[in-house]
Design an enzyme around this catalytic site. Structure first.
Site, mmCIF file in Angstrom:
data_model
loop_
_atom_site.group_PDB
_atom_site.id
_atom_site.type_symbol
_atom_site.label_atom_id
_atom_site.label_comp_id
_atom_site.label_asym_id
_atom_site.label_seq_id
_atom_site.Cartn_x
_atom_site.Cartn_y
_atom_site.Cartn_z
ATOM 1 N N GLU A 156 0.822 -1.211 0.000
ATOM 2 C CA GLU A 156 0.000 0.000 0.000
ATOM 3 C C GLU A 156 0.855 1.260 0.000
ATOM 4 O OE1 GLU A 156 -2.820 -3.069 1.597
ATOM 5 O OE2 GLU A 156 -0.928 -2.364 2.444
ATOM 6 N N THR A 157 0.300 2.288 -0.597
ATOM 7 C CA THR A 157 0.836 3.644 -0.561
ATOM 8 C C THR A 157 -0.303 4.547 -0.109
ATOM 9 O OG1 THR A 157 2.406 3.207 -2.352
ATOM 10 C CG2 THR A 157 1.820 5.521 -1.954
#
Length: 282
Positions: free
Chosen positions: A50-51
């Protein structure tokens, strides 16, 4: 059109006290004017589970709003990005409205992150789907995992946004031995959990597979642990406080702590370490 500019950026290692052995999350701490395409493009480029992008909140109850992207899509909620983003936000010098907690606004609503000195823990959000898996889907998962139906002690939807389902196997050894064929379940978001022997240091081993989000195996998954924690503690299959090991098949050493308050709230906690501080041009 967005004019690229320098923005504060951090990368945080979550769920391990050993350097670079947890699950990293990239955090853009000033994402207010970025559009969906720019956010998804960066998430695809970082190629992490995830970002995240920190934005101003839309409600007075929240300290900030968070958008969470996998390499292929946006999630309404995710666990290790919640803890990692909270750590990066604090590390930047921000102060929450309440000294003992941070309130994060995200697609799943408001999520409380409790502060106890340096430790952070998030309150498991409500599940949007629970109950046993149907026979057809269970059959697909069993086939993809290369196991027999008899090896599955129990199964459940534990979906708090990403779409998680989980199979409970008899032992951590069986979980670690899995060699799933994800081509058979390309859209799945699924985990497998099994118990460690007594005095092993951890109560359970968990593995999470997310081909549906473009992540074959997640090194350490807070949202899955949250949903599984709600399920196992409510049925008596786990004590009100337990430890989960995750990521060893990927060369990681994550530990996730699950505790249940007297009111039934399930808390998910683990180490958070800012590994990279800097700027990014977006």
């Amino acid at each position: 059109m967005i004019v690229p500019r320098s923005r504060v950026f951090a990368q945080v290692d979550v769920f391990s006290t050993l350097a670079f052995r947890g699950n990293p999350v990239a955090v853009v701490l000033d994402g207010a004017d970025l559009d969906d395409q720019a956010m998804q493009g960066l998430a695809r480029w970082t190629n992490l589970s995830e970002t995240t992008f920190v934005l101003p909140p839309t409600t007075e109850e929240a300290d900030y709003r968070l958008r969470i992207f996998t390499p292929s899509s946006e999630l309404p909620f995710a666990g290790h990005p919640t803890l990692g983003s909270a750590r990066a936000w604090l590390d930047m010098g921000n102060a929450p409205r309440h000294a003992d907690r941070i309130v994060q606004e995200c697609g799943a609503g408001l999520v409380t992150v409790r502060r106890d000195r340096e430790a952070l823990a998030f309150a498991a959000p409500p599940r949007v789907r629970d109950g046993a898996l149907d026979d057809a889907y269970l059959h697909r998962l069993v086939a993809a995992f290369g196991i027999t139906r008899e090896q599955v002690l129990d199964h459940q939807w534990v979906d708090n946004g990403p779409g998680w389902a989980v199979l409970r196997l008899a032992s951590a050894r069986e979980v670690l031995a899995l060699e799933p064929d994800l081509s058979l379940i390309p859209d799945a978001m699924v985990g497998a959990i099994g118990a460690h022997p007594e005095n092993a240091g951890h109560h359970f081993e968990l593995r999470t597979f997310a081909p549906g989000a473009g992540v074959p195996e997640d090194p350490a998954c807070g949202s899955m642990n949250a949903g599984v924690g709600q399920w196992l503690t409510s049925t008596g299959a786990a004590p009100s406080s337990y430890r989960v090991s995750q990521g060893s098949r990927l060369g990681r050493a994550a530990t996730i702590e699950i505790t249940v308050d007297a009111d039934g709230t399930v808390w998910v906690s683990g180490a958070t370490t800012v590994a990279i501080r800097g700027t990014i041009t977006l």
